[in-house]
Design an enzyme around this catalytic site. Structure first.
Site, PDB file in Angstrom:
ATOM      1  N   THR A   7      51.487  59.012 -71.490  1.00 17.69           N
ATOM      2  CA  THR A   7      52.879  58.949 -71.038  1.00 17.69           C
ATOM      3  C   THR A   7      53.032  57.770 -70.081  1.00 17.69           C
ATOM      4  OG1 THR A   7      53.161  61.317 -71.240  1.00 17.69           O
ATOM      5  CG2 THR A   7      54.593  60.207 -69.653  1.00 17.69           C
TER       6      THR A   7
ATOM      7  N   THR B  45      52.482  62.440 -65.308  1.00 12.38           N
ATOM      8  CA  THR B  45      51.831  62.394 -66.616  1.00 12.38           C
ATOM      9  C   THR B  45      50.746  63.469 -66.662  1.00 12.38           C
ATOM     10  OG1 THR B  45      50.408  61.097 -68.085  1.00 12.38           O
ATOM     11  CG2 THR B  45      50.288  60.571 -65.729  1.00 12.38           C
ATOM     12  N   GLY B  46      50.640  64.133 -67.799  1.00 13.10           N
ATOM     13  CA  GLY B  46      49.638  65.197 -67.906  1.00 13.10           C
ATOM     14  C   GLY B  46      50.121  66.258 -68.878  1.00 13.10           C
TER      15      GLY B  46
ATOM     16  N   GLY C  53      52.434  68.697 -69.689  1.00 11.89           N
ATOM     17  CA  GLY C  53      53.767  68.890 -69.145  1.00 11.89           C
ATOM     18  C   GLY C  53      54.077  70.293 -68.666  1.00 11.89           C
TER      19      GLY C  53
END
Lengths: 368, 368
Positions: B229, B280-281, B283
Site C-alpha cells: 500500500t 499500511t498493513g 487493514g
C-alpha cells in the site's frame, strides 16, 4: 455454663451479622446492565403525529427495547441483545432499515449495517447490500466467521448466501413511505430548495449558511421526515458492551455511496474500557468527525461523561460542519446519554435499576 | 551641527538595527513544511534485495518525495502534493497500488483510495474500483465535487467516468509480481500454512499465537513479501495538512472485502489541529483500532508526541490484536514519525529544514 451459652450466642450473632453485610456488599458491587436504542433522528413533531401513529411507534420501540433487555436480564450477551433488538426494528416498515429501507437512485434498497464487540474489538459490517432481510445478521456473520471487517456489494451478498443469511424479494422491501420519498427526490432533483432544510429541520441560520455553502449539499433531506437509521447499544451482566447500526442510507443515493452506518468508529463503536455508540444522521459528517470513536476518546482521554461527550460531538463538532443527526451512548458503568440537533429522535432505554424511557420529540431538559 | 549629524546617524542606526531584528523574528516564526511517504510494510530484508533492486526502489521513492516536496516548496497545497506524490507510486509497478495493484480472487484489481484535507476535514474515498489508473484522483474528485465521502464498486466507476477520471485496460494492470502472488494463494488456499507467517514476518511466538487463534486468519500473507500500500502526508507553507492512501488491498481478497485504506480514521486521517496519518498493513486491525484517528486523539488529548503515538498504536494497540504493518505521521509542527512491527517498510521524508531520508529496512534506533 450461662457465660458459655451467652458467648456462644454472641459469636453466632457476629457470624450472621457479618454474612449479612457481605451479602449487602455483593449486591452493591453487582454489575449494572442496560440497553438503549434509536430509530432515527429528524423532524419528529407531536403536531404532525396522530395519537394512533404515536401508539404504533411506541409499541415497536417498547417491543424492541424489552426484547433486548430480557436477553441481557437472563444472562445473554450484549451482542445477542443488540442483534435481536435491531432485528425487530429491521422487520418493522416504520424505520429506514431492513423492510423499511429507502430506495437508491435506481429504486433499489442498498443497505448498510455494522456490529462491534467491545470486549474483543472484533467487528463485522456489510455495505450496499440488497434483498438481505436483516443486514445486521450478515454483519454479525462477517464478524464471527471471517478474518475481514467490511464486505460490500454483490460480494457481500454472495457471502451472505453462502452462510444461510435470509433473503427477501424486492416486493418485501416495498413501503409506500420509501416509494413516495424516492419519487419526491426523483421529481425534485432538478430544482433543489435548500431553504426547505431550515423549515423541515429547524436549522438555525448559521447552520443553514454552512449547509448552503458546503460542497456537501443535502438535496435529499427535504423529502424525508426523518433519517430512520436504527441503532442499539447494550451492556450485559458480564460488563461486555456491544453496539450495532442498520440503515437503508439516504433516499436516491447514487454511485454506490456508503454512509457512516457500516463504518466502525463513524456510525458504530464499542469498547469495554469506555462505552458503546450508535449514530443516525447525514453519515458524511459522522465519518469526517469519526463521531462514534470520538465519543470513546473523549471519555477515555478527556474524562468527559457520556452526556458531555455526546453534547460535544453533536452540538460542536458535527454542527460546526453543518451536520444534522443524533447519537446514543451507553458507558461501561451503565450511564446512558442521547443527543441530537434535529427536531426529534425515536429513542428508548431500559436499565437494571428499573429506569425506562421511550421518547420521540424534542429533548426535555435533563430528561436523561 | 556635528551633534545634529551624530544624533541623525544614531537614529538611522537604531532604525536599521530594529528592522534587522524584526527580519530575524520573521524567519524564526516561518511555517515549516514537510512531506513523508510509505510504499508498504512487510519483510523487506537487505539480504533478499540485489543492489539493482535497491537502486530501483530508491529511485522511485526519491522521485516521489521530491515531486511532492517541490509542490509545497513552491507554495502549492499539501492536497496537491499528496495527490501527485501518490500518482508516481501508483504509476510504478513496484507497489500494491494503481499499476502494481494485486488481484482479488477473481483475478481482477479492486482498488481502494482516500484523501483528507486537514483544514476543512473534507474527505473523499473510493472502494473496490477496477481499471481506474489513479484511484487517488477519483478519491480527490469525490471530495471536490460531491456531498459524499465514500463511493464504492461499479457506482464509483460510473462516477469516475462521468468526471473524466482516466481508465486503463486490464492489461495495463498486469504485473508478474501480482500474478505470481495471486497464483500462489489460489494454489495454497486449500492448505494454509500459518507457520509461514512467523517465518516471513518474523512475528514473535505470542503474536503468532494470537494470529493462529484469531478468527482473523491471514492466509494471504504467506504469498506476498510486503503489503505495498502507498501513502503520503504533507504539511504546506500555509500550515495545512493533507493525507492520502492508495492500495490494491489483499491478494485474493473475496466478497467485496474493503480494507482500511478508504476508511477515514482507519487508514487515512488529517487534521490541522494535530497531524496527518497514513497506514499500511492488514487493514482489519487498523479499522478495529481506528489507527489513524487514534494517533490524532493521542496527540490532541493525551499530549503524546507523533513518535510516542505511532509507537503506542503499532506496538501496543495493533500488535496486541495480532496485527502487522506500519504507519507514517506528520504533525502540525513538521515533526515526522514512522513505525512498523514488520521487518521493513519502504519510507521517505523531506523537510524544509533540509532533513531528508529514504529507508527500506529495519528501524535504526532513533533514526527519526
Amino acid at each position: 455454663m450461662r457465660i458459655k451459652l451467652n458467648s456462644y450466642l454472641f459469636v453466632t450473632f457476629i457470624i450472621i451479622f457479618n454474612s449479612c453485610n457481605k451479602e449487602k456488599e455483593a449486591v452493591a458491587i453487582k454489575q449494572p446492565f442496560a440497553i438503549v436504542l434509536h430509530g432515527g433522528a429528524g423532524t419528529i413533531l407531536k403536531k404532525n403525529m396522530s395519537p394512533e401513529q404515536e401508539k404504533t411507534y411506541h409499541a415497536v420501540l417498547e417491543k424492541a427495547i424489552n426484547t433486548g433487555y430480557s436477553i441481557i436480564e437472563s444472562g445473554g450477551s450484549s451482542l445477542k441483545a443488540v442483534q435481536k433488538t435491531i432485528n425487530i426494528l429491521e422487520d418493522s416498515p416504520l424505520f429506514n432499515a431492513g423492510k423499511g429501507a429507502v430506495f437508491d437512485s435506481q429504486g433499489k434498497n442498498k443497505m448498510d449495517a455494522s456490529i462491534m464487540d467491545g470486549k474483543t474489538l472484533n467487528t463485522g459490517a456489510v455495505a450496499g447490500v440488497s434483498n438481505i432481510k436483516n443486514p445486521i445478521n450478515a454483519a454479525r456473520m462477517v464478524m464471527d466467521s471471517t478474518k475481514h471487517v467490511l464486505l460490500s456489494g454483490k460480494g457481500a451478498e454472495i457471502f451472505a448466501q453462502q452462510h444461510q443469511i435470509k433473503f427477501e424479494s424486492d416486493k418485501y422491501f416495498y413501503t409506500e413511505r420509501a416509494y413516495n420519498s424516492w419519487k419526491n427526490v426523483r421529481d425534485r432533483e432538478k430544482n433543489k430548495q435548500y431553504s426547505v432544510i431550515s423549515k423541515q429541520y429547524s436549522v438555525n441560520n448559521s447552520q443553514l449558511a454552512v449547509i448552503q455553502n458546503s460542497k456537501f449539499k443535502i438535496q435529499n433531506l427535504e423529502t424525508t421526515n426523518h433519517f430512520g437509521t436504527v441503532g442499539v447499544v447494550a451492556l450485559d451482566k458480564n460488563g461486555n458492551i456491544a453496539a450495532g447500526t442498520s440503515t437503508g442510507g439516504l433516499t436516491y443515493k447514487k454511485y454506490g455511496r456508503i454512509g457512516d452506518s457500516p463504518i466502525i468508529g463513524a456510525g458504530t463503536y464499542a469498547n469495554n474500557n469506555t462505552c458503546g455508540v450508535s449514530c443516525t444522521g447525514i453519515g458524511e459528517y459522522y465519518i469526517r468527525t469519526l463521531a462514534a470513536k470520538e465519543i470513546s476518546s473523549l471519555i477515555e482521554y478527556k474524562k468527559l461523561t457520556a452526556k458531555e461527550a455526546a453534547k460535544e460531538v453533536i452540538h460542536n463538532q458535527i454542527a460546526k460542519l453543518g451536520g444534522l443527526g443524533g447519537i446514543i451512548v451507553l458507558d461501561k458503568n451503565g450511564n446512558i446519554a442521547w443527543d441530537f440537533n434535529t427536531k426529534g429522535m425515536y429513542r428508548a432505554y431500559r436499565k437494571s435499576n428499573g429506569d425506562k424511557k421511550i421518547e420521540f420529540f424534542e429533548m426535555i431538559k435533563d430528561s436523561i
